[in-house]
Design an enzyme around this catalytic site. Sequence first.
Site, PDB file in Angstrom:
ATOM      1  CD  GLN A 187      72.261  28.487   6.042  1.00 21.68           C
ATOM      2  OE1 GLN A 187      71.972  28.796   4.898  1.00 21.68           O
ATOM      3  NE2 GLN A 187      73.451  28.041   6.361  1.00 21.68           N
TER       4      GLN A 187
ATOM      5  CG  ASP B 152      67.033  28.940   5.219  1.00 18.75           C
ATOM      6  OD1 ASP B 152      68.241  28.884   4.906  1.00 18.75           O
ATOM      7  OD2 ASP B 152      66.470  29.997   5.569  1.00 18.75           O
TER       8      ASP B 152
END
Length: 434
Positions: free
Chosen positions: A71, A233
Amino acid sequence: MTLVLGVDSSTQSCKVVVVDSSIGAVVRTGRASHPDGTSVDPEAWWTALQTAIAGADGLDDIAAWAIGGQQHGMVALDADGRVIRDALLWNDTRSADAATALVAEFGAQKLADRTGLVPVASFTISKVRWLRDHEPDNAARVAAIALPHDWLTWRLRGFGPAGEAPRGPVLDELVTDRSDASGTGYWNPATGEYDRELFIAALGHDAVLPRVLGAHESVTDAAGRLVAPGAGDNAAAALGLGAGPGDVVVSIGTSGTVFAVSETPSADASGIIAGFASADGHFLPLVCTLNAARVLDVTASLLGVDHDELSRLALAAPSGAAGLALVPYFEGERTPNLPDATATLSGMTLASTTRENLARAAVEGMLSGLGAGLDALREEGVPLRRALLIGGGAQSEAVRAIAPEVLGIPVEVPASEEYVALGAARQAASVLTV
């Protein structure tokens, strides 16, 4: 047999799984490494993705695919679809002052209400502001800002710079999902809309932002395969684990993350809880700690033992380590926000200062940091029914044994799997049935 493909494009590597969607079994895998660093040329990810897919025997027999990824990374594109500069990753801290400036400008509570986040160096909005302030010429060239998984999805669908991609630089074809958008600092998980005022305040002008797909929406690639939205994730891992409301995932890796599936959004003005969205339409309030598995690494090294022996020593000591306590802020800490803190070992007496007690204090200290994340979620009113313990640190026998006592909640340890890639594959399978 209908095959789907899921990707985990993490900080360290790219992992690919091909799954038989009818039974959920992994039938092929591929992997490739990423370069080290906190600032990386995205082309390295693209090369690794292609290598990992080739290692999993390609896409020819794949019905749908999705990408989960790290991210917050900032991928800045110009009008021709070219990457303007190396992507700044989540762990690049040069934007700390930019985050502070944004909080001073708008106020912590207002930012939390508008985006679920209070900016810190990790988040994309802080990196965009840093670009404006430190590289104004590059900032002026920005025509679109994407996240790592957005950009990889765009490239794998056939888009990219003119002359290098068959479908060309169509920036409006950039797509993302709720979970990754919620980590930018300029998207509102409660309304599902970008906060253009905040984005413009960060960059200095407006630009294309990826279209946010719903949990079961899809697009297509150049071959007509369905492409699911993908996810950040942690959200992809939650999908891979099958986590639902009441579950809290405790991930012990290089850093530690504590995230729960919730039916309501969070807006924590203290910044301890990041009010992310999940990939399945719920919300994913998250707390991050900097000191996790490496606490065990450094203690094992100090004692001159491997991790199995560290566990044996820790389990030979009493609960509370006879008063020996380790506050493991070896590299500062994010939760609580103490970037300049150092680790402290206290309670040392002739009786308490033993190898066994030090090993126990390390495990308890690391878990206590994660337990503070659970306490923050409880104070926010997030219901917590069970903890799912994952990551490299979860393989420690001592961690598994001591975690229920420290965390104060029933703990389950799922089998070690590539949960981010599996979550992406599960999402890909879901769009086949819509």
